[in-house]
Design a protein around this motif. Sequence first.
Motif, PDB file in Angstrom:
ATOM      1  N   LYS A 131      -5.519   5.650   0.402  1.00  0.00           N
ATOM      2  CA  LYS A 131      -5.805   4.216   0.319  1.00  0.00           C
ATOM      3  C   LYS A 131      -4.603   3.438  -0.235  1.00  0.00           C
ATOM      4  O   LYS A 131      -4.215   2.400   0.291  1.00  0.00           O
TER       5      LYS A 131
ATOM      6  N   LYS B 229       0.822  -1.210   0.000  1.00  0.00           N
ATOM      7  CA  LYS B 229       0.000   0.000   0.000  1.00  0.00           C
ATOM      8  C   LYS B 229       0.860   1.266   0.000  1.00  0.00           C
ATOM      9  O   LYS B 229       0.382   2.326  -0.373  1.00  0.00           O
TER      10      LYS B 229
ATOM     11  N   ARG C  24     -10.390   8.231  10.107  1.00  0.00           N
ATOM     12  CA  ARG C  24      -9.677   7.125   9.465  1.00  0.00           C
ATOM     13  C   ARG C  24      -8.947   6.285  10.504  1.00  0.00           C
ATOM     14  O   ARG C  24      -9.010   5.046  10.482  1.00  0.00           O
TER      15      ARG C  24
ATOM     16  N   ASP D  54     -11.077   4.506  -3.757  1.00  0.00           N
ATOM     17  CA  ASP D  54     -10.549   4.585  -2.393  1.00  0.00           C
ATOM     18  C   ASP D  54     -11.077   3.472  -1.496  1.00  0.00           C
ATOM     19  O   ASP D  54     -11.078   3.602  -0.280  1.00  0.00           O
ATOM     20  N   SER D  55     -11.510   2.369  -2.118  1.00  0.00           N
ATOM     21  CA  SER D  55     -12.023   1.256  -1.321  1.00  0.00           C
ATOM     22  C   SER D  55     -10.968   0.786  -0.333  1.00  0.00           C
ATOM     23  O   SER D  55      -9.858   0.410  -0.714  1.00  0.00           O
ATOM     24  N   ASP D  56     -11.313   0.816   0.924  1.00  0.00           N
ATOM     25  CA  ASP D  56     -10.388   0.503   2.011  1.00  0.00           C
ATOM     26  C   ASP D  56     -11.115  -0.448   2.945  1.00  0.00           C
ATOM     27  O   ASP D  56     -12.221  -0.157   3.402  1.00  0.00           O
TER      28      ASP D  56
ATOM     29  N   SER E  50      -8.525  10.868  -0.744  1.00  0.00           N
ATOM     30  CA  SER E  50      -8.813   9.526  -0.212  1.00  0.00           C
ATOM     31  C   SER E  50      -8.228   8.391  -1.050  1.00  0.00           C
ATOM     32  O   SER E  50      -7.691   7.425  -0.488  1.00  0.00           O
TER      33      SER E  50
END
Length: 556
Positions: A293, A18, A332, A431-433, A289
Amino acid sequence: LLALGMGKRAVQIFWFRKSLRLHDNPALGNLLRLTKQECVVPVFLIDPHFATEELVGSNRWRFLLESLRDLHCSLKKKNSSLLILKGSPEEVFPQLLSRWNVTSFAFEFDSEPYALSRDKKIQSLCQQHKTECLVTSGHTLYDLDLLVQKSNLKEGQYLTSYAAMLKLTDKLGTPDEPVHSPEEFPAFPDDNEFQGLERLHITADLVKELDIGEKESEPELPSLYPDSPYCTDTNAIQSFKESHSYFIGGESEALRRLEKYIAQENRVLTFKKPETSPNSLVPSTTTLSPYLKFGCISPRTVWHEIYRILQKHKKKNHTEPPVSLIGQLYWREFFYFASYTVPSFDKMQGNPICRQIDYSYAENEGDKQMYEAWANAKTGFPWIDALMTQLHQHGWMHHLGRHAVACFLTRGDLYIHWELGRDVFDKLLLDSDWALNNANWMWLSASAFFHQYHRVYSPISFGKKTDKNGDFIRHFIPVLKEFPAKYIYEPWNAPEEVQQKAGCIIGKDYPAPIVDHNEARRANLDRMKAAFATSSTVRKRKLEANDEPSRKRAKK
């Protein structure tokens, strides 16, 4: 594989996952500090666990490859390169460790369940090869294990409020200062050292192979950040309308966006997340975002840049958490901490903080059709369908738009399980986290964190607050663009002659509503009330059961 020239030469491997950046990369810094005469090989794996069409949408593929290309270019400037390989870590890394004399192997800590399991295997592999394995925190403001230690939570206790999270972070004080990018890298090996490996290069051929489409042009981004709260620059808006590449992957773009946003100091001071617009054609937030991510930008870098502005204007009023810019970073952190400490965080069953609400898993035909209509922007509610179309086209949606479509799917209208909605977002969002996506879906379905289930977003009136003319709808659902503003949010109420004049007959050219919102809302409020009552009873019984030994000891 035959050992080649590096079989005798000492090699260090840095595994990018990441943390697709060079600035403020603590894990990379720790490895480079150990370097003497060794080769350092930066590696990224296209892991088949993630690299499937079912799990990753085309927008996120494009963003990832752009980020890798940018990272590769940055490494090239420092006399290095990025080795991109295809395969699972369990298959690829044993080959590298057997092939080369690897003295150190480093990567950034990842708190997701799959990552924890995967990394445990890699650490064991390194131990077998007598290779030092360095794991360093860097994806969050604070080391999550340190937060756990400072929380003093006992077994079965969980931190579920934002206020409690702020108190916890106060114990650790200001996040560590970000560190600079390394000035230079040890030499990268020659290409012949990689013979026999399935090495990939970020080219148009790879883009085509992965079926992600190639970016034709990039919009002129600097004009997208005006001093006013929302963009009124017509050229910028037109550029965004014509391009699906508003979000360009990579560390370089991330830092440029941060610099541009921070330069508007008054905007930083007065930022309030709930007051940004969910239906402006150009995003009204920082748009950082996706970069957070993928680790294209460090959260500590963002935090300290914002803090610098706040310190510079101490005498001026500024917004505070939870709505401020720094407040967003703490949200977050809060959800990362919860996801790291709560078992089965990504599901209802076995999740101790998640209410057991009888949402439908869309197993019957009626619910399945409604779920598919929602996922494919065919609900017949223009505001909802425009947002879902934006998600498909751009891989992004404003957080209030996410609130609206999530509420519609779950407690508001369709009463379909949040896990199904989570899966759609997980595939399509840039930004899928894992931590944030699961937490937000639990929140918006009133399954955890949020309890005011009676606060339902209207699929008709909510969007009107910031876009009375329905320009957002007209852009994303062009079949409705000729409807008068009076009917743009509920075109089914338009007389037949109005529909004919607009060139769109409801039920033929655009779907009729799949539910009656008012009826669905009333029915779902009753169901939620019953679910909350049951949940309270179960929780009370658990507390009484846990307290029983204490009462017995007190009697003695």
